[in-house]
Design a protein around this motif. Structure first.
Motif, PDB file in Angstrom:
ATOM      1  N   TRP A  44     -65.011   2.882  54.001  1.00  0.00           N
ATOM      2  CA  TRP A  44     -66.211   2.307  54.618  1.00  0.00           C
ATOM      3  C   TRP A  44     -66.996   3.350  55.410  1.00  0.00           C
ATOM      4  CZ3 TRP A  44     -67.704  -2.521  53.340  1.00  0.00           C
ATOM      5  CH2 TRP A  44     -66.762  -3.306  52.684  1.00  0.00           C
ATOM      6  N   SER A  45     -66.409   4.517  55.604  1.00  0.00           N
ATOM      7  CA  SER A  45     -67.064   5.575  56.373  1.00  0.00           C
ATOM      8  C   SER A  45     -68.066   6.321  55.505  1.00  0.00           C
ATOM      9  CB  SER A  45     -66.016   6.555  56.906  1.00  0.00           C
ATOM     10  OG  SER A  45     -65.085   5.891  57.726  1.00  0.00           O
ATOM     11  N   GLY A  46     -69.034   6.924  56.165  1.00  0.00           N
ATOM     12  CA  GLY A  46     -70.005   7.734  55.449  1.00  0.00           C
ATOM     13  C   GLY A  46     -71.384   7.583  56.043  1.00  0.00           C
ATOM     14  N   GLU A  47     -72.320   8.285  55.413  1.00  0.00           N
ATOM     15  CA  GLU A  47     -73.711   8.236  55.842  1.00  0.00           C
ATOM     16  C   GLU A  47     -74.548   7.739  54.671  1.00  0.00           C
ATOM     17  OE1 GLU A  47     -75.267  11.160  58.688  1.00  0.00           O
ATOM     18  OE2 GLU A  47     -76.740  11.628  57.124  1.00  0.00           O
ATOM     19  N   GLU A  57     -74.620  -0.415  49.369  1.00  0.00           N
ATOM     20  CA  GLU A  57     -73.388   0.358  49.565  1.00  0.00           C
ATOM     21  C   GLU A  57     -72.518  -0.150  50.708  1.00  0.00           C
ATOM     22  OE1 GLU A  57     -72.276   2.790  47.608  1.00  0.00           O
ATOM     23  OE2 GLU A  57     -74.028   2.672  46.311  1.00  0.00           O
ATOM     24  N   VAL A  58     -73.102  -0.838  51.683  1.00  0.00           N
ATOM     25  CA  VAL A  58     -72.345  -1.271  52.863  1.00  0.00           C
ATOM     26  C   VAL A  58     -72.334  -2.798  52.999  1.00  0.00           C
ATOM     27  CG1 VAL A  58     -72.103  -1.095  55.365  1.00  0.00           C
ATOM     28  CG2 VAL A  58     -72.886   0.893  54.060  1.00  0.00           C
ATOM     29  N   LEU A  59     -73.507  -3.402  53.047  1.00  0.00           N
ATOM     30  CA  LEU A  59     -73.570  -4.816  53.403  1.00  0.00           C
ATOM     31  C   LEU A  59     -73.121  -5.760  52.301  1.00  0.00           C
ATOM     32  CD1 LEU A  59     -76.676  -4.809  55.700  1.00  0.00           C
ATOM     33  CD2 LEU A  59     -74.272  -4.662  56.291  1.00  0.00           C
ATOM     34  N   ARG A  60     -73.497  -5.513  51.071  1.00  0.00           N
ATOM     35  CA  ARG A  60     -73.013  -6.395  50.001  1.00  0.00           C
ATOM     36  C   ARG A  60     -71.492  -6.349  49.890  1.00  0.00           C
ATOM     37  NH1 ARG A  60     -77.770  -5.362  45.929  1.00  0.00           N
ATOM     38  NH2 ARG A  60     -79.165  -6.998  46.658  1.00  0.00           N
ATOM     39  N   PRO A  61     -70.874  -5.159  49.882  1.00  0.00           N
ATOM     40  CA  PRO A  61     -69.403  -5.142  49.868  1.00  0.00           C
ATOM     41  C   PRO A  61     -68.797  -5.827  51.096  1.00  0.00           C
ATOM     42  CG  PRO A  61     -70.259  -2.986  49.269  1.00  0.00           C
ATOM     43  CD  PRO A  61     -71.433  -3.815  49.720  1.00  0.00           C
ATOM     44  N   LEU A  62     -69.424  -5.660  52.252  1.00  0.00           N
ATOM     45  CA  LEU A  62     -68.922  -6.306  53.463  1.00  0.00           C
ATOM     46  C   LEU A  62     -69.056  -7.825  53.354  1.00  0.00           C
ATOM     47  CD1 LEU A  62     -67.643  -5.566  56.130  1.00  0.00           C
ATOM     48  CD2 LEU A  62     -69.926  -5.477  57.123  1.00  0.00           C
ATOM     49  N   ASN A  63     -70.171  -8.284  52.828  1.00  0.00           N
ATOM     50  CA  ASN A  63     -70.342  -9.722  52.620  1.00  0.00           C
ATOM     51  C   ASN A  63     -69.315 -10.261  51.637  1.00  0.00           C
ATOM     52  OD1 ASN A  63     -72.452 -10.020  54.418  1.00  0.00           O
ATOM     53  ND2 ASN A  63     -74.021  -9.721  52.859  1.00  0.00           N
ATOM     54  N   TYR A  64     -68.953  -9.472  50.635  1.00  0.00           N
ATOM     55  CA  TYR A  64     -67.918  -9.886  49.697  1.00  0.00           C
ATOM     56  C   TYR A  64     -66.552  -9.955  50.392  1.00  0.00           C
ATOM     57  CZ  TYR A  64     -64.439  -9.898  46.116  1.00  0.00           C
ATOM     58  OH  TYR A  64     -63.328 -10.226  45.374  1.00  0.00           O
ATOM     59  N   ALA A  65     -66.273  -8.978  51.267  1.00  0.00           N
ATOM     60  CA  ALA A  65     -64.964  -8.882  51.917  1.00  0.00           C
ATOM     61  C   ALA A  65     -64.750  -9.940  52.994  1.00  0.00           C
ATOM     62  CB  ALA A  65     -64.793  -7.492  52.530  1.00  0.00           C
ATOM     63  N   PRO A 131     -60.776  -4.653  52.260  1.00  0.00           N
ATOM     64  CA  PRO A 131     -60.502  -4.034  50.968  1.00  0.00           C
ATOM     65  C   PRO A 131     -61.261  -2.713  50.866  1.00  0.00           C
ATOM     66  CG  PRO A 131     -62.119  -5.774  50.718  1.00  0.00           C
ATOM     67  CD  PRO A 131     -61.640  -5.823  52.148  1.00  0.00           C
ATOM     68  N   ASP A 132     -60.890  -1.903  49.918  1.00  0.00           N
ATOM     69  CA  ASP A 132     -61.608  -0.662  49.649  1.00  0.00           C
ATOM     70  C   ASP A 132     -63.089  -0.986  49.402  1.00  0.00           C
ATOM     71  OD1 ASP A 132     -61.359   2.325  48.686  1.00  0.00           O
ATOM     72  OD2 ASP A 132     -62.569   1.257  47.190  1.00  0.00           O
ATOM     73  N   ARG A 133     -63.987  -0.235  50.043  1.00  0.00           N
ATOM     74  CA  ARG A 133     -65.422  -0.511  49.925  1.00  0.00           C
ATOM     75  C   ARG A 133     -65.911  -0.373  48.486  1.00  0.00           C
ATOM     76  NH1 ARG A 133     -70.034   2.316  49.508  1.00  0.00           N
ATOM     77  NH2 ARG A 133     -68.939   4.275  49.758  1.00  0.00           N
ATOM     78  N   ILE A 134     -65.458   0.639  47.789  1.00  0.00           N
ATOM     79  CA  ILE A 134     -65.919   0.860  46.405  1.00  0.00           C
ATOM     80  C   ILE A 134     -65.459  -0.293  45.513  1.00  0.00           C
ATOM     81  CG2 ILE A 134     -65.906   2.428  44.443  1.00  0.00           C
ATOM     82  CD1 ILE A 134     -67.359   3.464  47.045  1.00  0.00           C
ATOM     83  N   ALA A 135     -64.221  -0.743  45.684  1.00  0.00           N
ATOM     84  CA  ALA A 135     -63.729  -1.880  44.897  1.00  0.00           C
ATOM     85  C   ALA A 135     -64.509  -3.147  45.250  1.00  0.00           C
ATOM     86  CB  ALA A 135     -62.233  -2.091  45.139  1.00  0.00           C
TER      87      ALA A 135
END
Length: 143
Positions: A44-47, A57-65, A131-135
């Motif tokens: 989840w880290s990065g710029e 890259e951040v919010l959609r995966p977070l909404n899924y998680a 979960p892993d952000r990329i997954a």
């Protein structure tokens, strides 16, 4: 009580809405080319640069998680063009785990818009519970 600068008042108002589950005022406050940085070494880290990239890259995966999301503001440090906000996450993952991280957000403004958003938190907790952000990204995109 000292009056907040316009930028600090905007952060206060935006995070009052975020605590209610309304993220729209945050995006309205951001510059189109805003930079979001999450510290650490987790997935989840990065710029990330630009509203659309941050959403994808951040919010959609977070909404899924997360099944439930809230970020509760605790303290604002008013630096004029740099505002520091301490907050506490009150979240529940889709698999039923509590995800209650402590945050410090360093929010940089130019001309009344957020241009840089830096997130400091317990990245070990993030890696252990989320979960892993990329997954999560690939699953959220396919749904």
């Amino acid at each position: 009580m000292r009056k907040l600068s316009p930028n600090a008042q905007l952060v206060s108002d935006v995070f009052d809405e975020i605590a209610k589950g309304n993220g729209a005022p945050f995006w309205a406050a951001c510059h189109q080319d805003v930079v979001w940085r999450t510290i650490g070494e987790s997935s989840w880290s990065g710029e990330f640069s630009g509203k659309q990239t941050i959403i994808e890259e951040v919010l959609r995966p977070l909404n899924y998680a997360l099944a439930e999301r809230a970020t509760i503001p605790a303290r604002i440090v008013d630096g004029g063009d740099v505002i520091v906000l301490q907050a506490r996450g009150k979240n529940l993952t889709r698999d039923g785990q509590r995800y209650e991280n402590d945050y410090v957000f360093v929010i940089h403004f130019e001309d009344g818009k957020i241009v840089r958003y830096e997130e400091y938190c317990d990245t070990e907790l993030m890696a252990r519970v989320l979960p892993d952000r990329i997954a999560a990204k690939s699953v959220s995109v396919s749904k």
